[in-house]
Design a protein around this motif. Structure first.
Motif, PDB file in Angstrom:
ATOM      1  N   LEU A   9       0.850  -1.182   0.000  1.00  0.00           N
ATOM      2  CA  LEU A   9       0.000   0.000   0.000  1.00  0.00           C
ATOM      3  C   LEU A   9       0.889   1.236   0.000  1.00  0.00           C
ATOM      4  O   LEU A   9       2.011   1.191   0.517  1.00  0.00           O
ATOM      5  N   PRO A  10       0.408   2.337  -0.540  1.00  0.00           N
ATOM      6  CA  PRO A  10       1.193   3.578  -0.464  1.00  0.00           C
ATOM      7  C   PRO A  10       1.461   3.928   1.001  1.00  0.00           C
ATOM      8  O   PRO A  10       0.706   3.527   1.897  1.00  0.00           O
ATOM      9  N   SER A  11       2.499   4.698   1.244  1.00  0.00           N
ATOM     10  CA  SER A  11       2.847   5.099   2.601  1.00  0.00           C
ATOM     11  C   SER A  11       1.754   5.979   3.195  1.00  0.00           C
ATOM     12  O   SER A  11       0.916   6.531   2.467  1.00  0.00           O
ATOM     13  N   THR A  12       1.778   6.132   4.502  1.00  0.00           N
ATOM     14  CA  THR A  12       0.820   7.009   5.177  1.00  0.00           C
ATOM     15  C   THR A  12       0.892   8.412   4.600  1.00  0.00           C
ATOM     16  O   THR A  12      -0.140   9.038   4.322  1.00  0.00           O
ATOM     17  N   ALA A  13       2.102   8.919   4.383  1.00  0.00           N
ATOM     18  CA  ALA A  13       2.271  10.266   3.833  1.00  0.00           C
ATOM     19  C   ALA A  13       1.659  10.373   2.439  1.00  0.00           C
ATOM     20  O   ALA A  13       0.999  11.370   2.110  1.00  0.00           O
ATOM     21  N   GLU A  14       1.852   9.346   1.613  1.00  0.00           N
ATOM     22  CA  GLU A  14       1.290   9.372   0.264  1.00  0.00           C
ATOM     23  C   GLU A  14      -0.242   9.331   0.311  1.00  0.00           C
ATOM     24  O   GLU A  14      -0.909  10.047  -0.442  1.00  0.00           O
ATOM     25  N   LEU A  15      -0.787   8.508   1.212  1.00  0.00           N
ATOM     26  CA  LEU A  15      -2.247   8.431   1.336  1.00  0.00           C
ATOM     27  C   LEU A  15      -2.822   9.739   1.880  1.00  0.00           C
ATOM     28  O   LEU A  15      -3.888  10.179   1.449  1.00  0.00           O
ATOM     29  N   CYS A  16      -2.091  10.366   2.816  1.00  0.00           N
ATOM     30  CA  CYS A  16      -2.524  11.674   3.340  1.00  0.00           C
ATOM     31  C   CYS A  16      -2.625  12.686   2.208  1.00  0.00           C
ATOM     32  O   CYS A  16      -3.603  13.439   2.112  1.00  0.00           O
ATOM     33  N   ALA A  17      -1.625  12.699   1.359  1.00  0.00           N
ATOM     34  CA  ALA A  17      -1.612  13.640   0.235  1.00  0.00           C
ATOM     35  C   ALA A  17      -2.704  13.292  -0.785  1.00  0.00           C
ATOM     36  O   ALA A  17      -3.400  14.179  -1.280  1.00  0.00           O
ATOM     37  N   ARG A  18      -2.855  12.023  -1.072  1.00  0.00           N
ATOM     38  CA  ARG A  18      -3.851  11.600  -2.067  1.00  0.00           C
ATOM     39  C   ARG A  18      -5.270  11.955  -1.640  1.00  0.00           C
ATOM     40  O   ARG A  18      -6.063  12.420  -2.450  1.00  0.00           O
ATOM     41  N   TYR A  19      -5.572  11.731  -0.356  1.00  0.00           N
ATOM     42  CA  TYR A  19      -6.939  11.951   0.122  1.00  0.00           C
ATOM     43  C   TYR A  19      -7.117  13.296   0.835  1.00  0.00           C
ATOM     44  O   TYR A  19      -8.208  13.630   1.249  1.00  0.00           O
ATOM     45  N   ASP A  20      -6.020  14.041   0.986  1.00  0.00           N
ATOM     46  CA  ASP A  20      -6.046  15.344   1.639  1.00  0.00           C
ATOM     47  C   ASP A  20      -6.622  15.254   3.051  1.00  0.00           C
ATOM     48  O   ASP A  20      -7.570  15.955   3.414  1.00  0.00           O
ATOM     49  N   VAL A  21      -6.038  14.337   3.849  1.00  0.00           N
ATOM     50  CA  VAL A  21      -6.467  14.122   5.235  1.00  0.00           C
ATOM     51  C   VAL A  21      -5.239  13.996   6.127  1.00  0.00           C
ATOM     52  O   VAL A  21      -4.106  13.914   5.654  1.00  0.00           O
ATOM     53  N   SER A  22      -5.480  13.949   7.438  1.00  0.00           N
ATOM     54  CA  SER A  22      -4.381  13.794   8.395  1.00  0.00           C
ATOM     55  C   SER A  22      -3.964  12.328   8.504  1.00  0.00           C
ATOM     56  O   SER A  22      -4.686  11.418   8.077  1.00  0.00           O
ATOM     57  N   ALA A  23      -2.821  12.116   9.115  1.00  0.00           N
ATOM     58  CA  ALA A  23      -2.297  10.761   9.296  1.00  0.00           C
ATOM     59  C   ALA A  23      -3.224   9.912  10.157  1.00  0.00           C
ATOM     60  O   ALA A  23      -3.366   8.710   9.922  1.00  0.00           O
ATOM     61  N   GLN A  75       3.889  -5.145   8.245  1.00  0.00           N
ATOM     62  CA  GLN A  75       5.160  -5.715   8.681  1.00  0.00           C
ATOM     63  C   GLN A  75       6.019  -4.570   9.179  1.00  0.00           C
ATOM     64  O   GLN A  75       6.329  -3.649   8.423  1.00  0.00           O
ATOM     65  N   GLN A  76       6.347  -4.624  10.462  1.00  0.00           N
ATOM     66  CA  GLN A  76       7.108  -3.566  11.107  1.00  0.00           C
ATOM     67  C   GLN A  76       8.337  -3.193  10.287  1.00  0.00           C
ATOM     68  O   GLN A  76       9.148  -4.042   9.949  1.00  0.00           O
ATOM     69  N   GLY A  77       8.448  -1.923   9.952  1.00  0.00           N
ATOM     70  CA  GLY A  77       9.614  -1.419   9.239  1.00  0.00           C
ATOM     71  C   GLY A  77       9.606  -1.679   7.743  1.00  0.00           C
ATOM     72  O   GLY A  77      10.512  -1.238   7.040  1.00  0.00           O
ATOM     73  N   LYS A  78       8.614  -2.408   7.243  1.00  0.00           N
ATOM     74  CA  LYS A  78       8.581  -2.729   5.820  1.00  0.00           C
ATOM     75  C   LYS A  78       7.393  -2.124   5.103  1.00  0.00           C
ATOM     76  O   LYS A  78       7.481  -1.775   3.943  1.00  0.00           O
ATOM     77  N   GLY A  79       6.268  -2.037   5.775  1.00  0.00           N
ATOM     78  CA  GLY A  79       5.094  -1.458   5.133  1.00  0.00           C
ATOM     79  C   GLY A  79       3.840  -2.259   5.406  1.00  0.00           C
ATOM     80  O   GLY A  79       3.812  -3.165   6.223  1.00  0.00           O
ATOM     81  N   VAL A  80       2.813  -1.908   4.652  1.00  0.00           N
ATOM     82  CA  VAL A  80       1.521  -2.570   4.752  1.00  0.00           C
ATOM     83  C   VAL A  80       1.242  -3.201   3.401  1.00  0.00           C
ATOM     84  O   VAL A  80       1.386  -2.559   2.363  1.00  0.00           O
ATOM     85  N   PHE A  81       0.839  -4.457   3.423  1.00  0.00           N
ATOM     86  CA  PHE A  81       0.690  -5.232   2.202  1.00  0.00           C
ATOM     87  C   PHE A  81      -0.705  -5.817   2.082  1.00  0.00           C
ATOM     88  O   PHE A  81      -1.348  -6.135   3.086  1.00  0.00           O
ATOM     89  N   VAL A  82      -1.136  -5.995   0.823  1.00  0.00           N
ATOM     90  CA  VAL A  82      -2.394  -6.675   0.571  1.00  0.00           C
ATOM     91  C   VAL A  82      -2.180  -8.143   0.924  1.00  0.00           C
ATOM     92  O   VAL A  82      -1.209  -8.762   0.486  1.00  0.00           O
ATOM     93  N   ARG A  83      -3.075  -8.642   1.716  1.00  0.00           N
ATOM     94  CA  ARG A  83      -2.955 -10.007   2.211  1.00  0.00           C
ATOM     95  C   ARG A  83      -3.371 -11.014   1.134  1.00  0.00           C
ATOM     96  O   ARG A  83      -4.267 -10.755   0.332  1.00  0.00           O
ATOM     97  N   GLU A  84      -2.698 -12.158   1.142  1.00  0.00           N
ATOM     98  CA  GLU A  84      -3.099 -13.262   0.268  1.00  0.00           C
ATOM     99  C   GLU A  84      -4.465 -13.731   0.754  1.00  0.00           C
ATOM    100  O   GLU A  84      -4.651 -13.970   1.937  1.00  0.00           O
ATOM    101  N   GLN A  85      -5.404 -13.825  -0.142  1.00  0.00           N
ATOM    102  CA  GLN A  85      -6.753 -14.228   0.240  1.00  0.00           C
ATOM    103  C   GLN A  85      -6.889 -15.740   0.115  1.00  0.00           C
ATOM    104  O   GLN A  85      -6.817 -16.293  -0.972  1.00  0.00           O
ATOM    105  N   LEU A  86      -7.072 -16.383   1.259  1.00  0.00           N
ATOM    106  CA  LEU A  86      -7.268 -17.823   1.281  1.00  0.00           C
ATOM    107  C   LEU A  86      -8.764 -18.109   1.279  1.00  0.00           C
ATOM    108  O   LEU A  86      -9.544 -17.344   1.844  1.00  0.00           O
ATOM    109  N   PRO A  87      -9.171 -19.212   0.679  1.00  0.00           N
ATOM    110  CA  PRO A  87     -10.592 -19.541   0.737  1.00  0.00           C
ATOM    111  C   PRO A  87     -11.020 -19.721   2.189  1.00  0.00           C
ATOM    112  O   PRO A  87     -10.326 -20.368   2.966  1.00  0.00           O
TER     113      PRO A  87
END
Length: 124
Positions: free
Chosen positions: A32-46, A65-77
């Protein structure tokens, strides 16, 4: 950008990101985009972005994942016992909204306390 529709901004952001995940625009494993990028994209606070991310984590659509980012999870049935009814999903959504509202109120009270305390110090 978050619209002034009466629906909380963090839910609008969560809806948009959820839609991107479900449509395949954000694929499993994608960052996912970083918090800062999402703040800018949606024009909202962190804090608004973090609330939206929290909703998606609760829905188990993303994983951080601490220090790496936020990822789309693998969707299991889903196993039959893991499938929740619409009522349970709605209840979970309402609980998330209540938690965020309580956090927001706590921050507002803390801000007011700072103002009151600083005014008392000035008047002394």
């Amino acid at each position: 950008m978050v619209e002034k529709t009466g629906r909380p901004g963090y839910l609008q952001i969560a809806d948009d990101l959820r839609s991107q995940i479900q449509s395949g625009k954000l694929t499993p494993g994608a960052t996912l985009p970083s918090t800062a990028e999402l703040c800018a994209r949606y024009d909202v606070s962190a804090s608004v972005v973090k609330s939206a991310i929290s909703v998606l984590r609760t829905e188990k659509l993303i994983i951080g994942q601490q220090g790496k980012g936020v990822f789309v999870r693998e969707q299991l049935p889903a196993a039959p016992s893991e499938v929740s009814s619409d009522g349970e999903s709605e209840l979970l959504r309402q609980l998330v909204m209540m938690r965020e509202a309580v956090q927001d109120l706590g921050q507002r009270v803390a801000d007011l306390e700072k103002i009151v305390l600083s005014e008392r110090k000035r008047s002394d």
